[in-house]
Scaffold this motif. Sequence first.
Motif, PDB file in Angstrom:
ATOM      1  N   VAL A 139       0.745  -1.099  -0.032  1.00  0.00           N
ATOM      2  CA  VAL A 139       0.073   0.224  -0.004  1.00  0.00           C
ATOM      3  C   VAL A 139       0.801   1.265   0.088  1.00  0.00           C
ATOM      4  O   VAL A 139       0.598   2.131  -0.817  1.00  0.00           O
ATOM      5  N   GLN A 140       1.991   1.287   0.759  1.00  0.00           N
ATOM      6  CA  GLN A 140       2.788   2.381   0.840  1.00  0.00           C
ATOM      7  C   GLN A 140       3.555   2.647  -0.533  1.00  0.00           C
ATOM      8  O   GLN A 140       3.577   3.620  -0.997  1.00  0.00           O
TER       9      GLN A 140
ATOM     10  N   ARG B  26       2.271   1.575  -3.369  1.00  0.00           N
ATOM     11  CA  ARG B  26       1.484   1.966  -4.437  1.00  0.00           C
ATOM     12  C   ARG B  26       0.753   3.419  -4.278  1.00  0.00           C
ATOM     13  O   ARG B  26       0.580   4.154  -5.078  1.00  0.00           O
ATOM     14  N   TYR B  27       0.705   3.965  -2.727  1.00  0.00           N
ATOM     15  CA  TYR B  27       0.401   5.296  -2.686  1.00  0.00           C
ATOM     16  C   TYR B  27       1.444   6.356  -3.334  1.00  0.00           C
ATOM     17  O   TYR B  27       0.969   7.267  -3.715  1.00  0.00           O
TER      18      TYR B  27
ATOM     19  N   LYS C 237       0.223   8.956  -6.310  1.00  0.00           N
ATOM     20  CA  LYS C 237       0.437  10.077  -5.866  1.00  0.00           C
ATOM     21  C   LYS C 237       1.196  10.929  -7.083  1.00  0.00           C
ATOM     22  O   LYS C 237       0.904  12.012  -7.645  1.00  0.00           O
TER      23      LYS C 237
END
Length: 58
Positions: free
Chosen positions: A40-41, A43-44, A48
Amino acid sequence: MGFKKKQYAGFGVILAFMLVTAVVMLVSMNHMKKNMSEIVQDRYMKVKMATEIQLLFS
């Protein structure tokens, strides 16, 4: 060994098996949670960056 003792022994074996299974599941779920957090980190940051690039072209 009497019938009652056999029942208690079988019940104890089942409880031990369930305990081992629960511990393995908890460890596995914790490992999966750690891996998902990393994904998740990662992909974030990509989302962004993609949003910023999209805003530059708009």
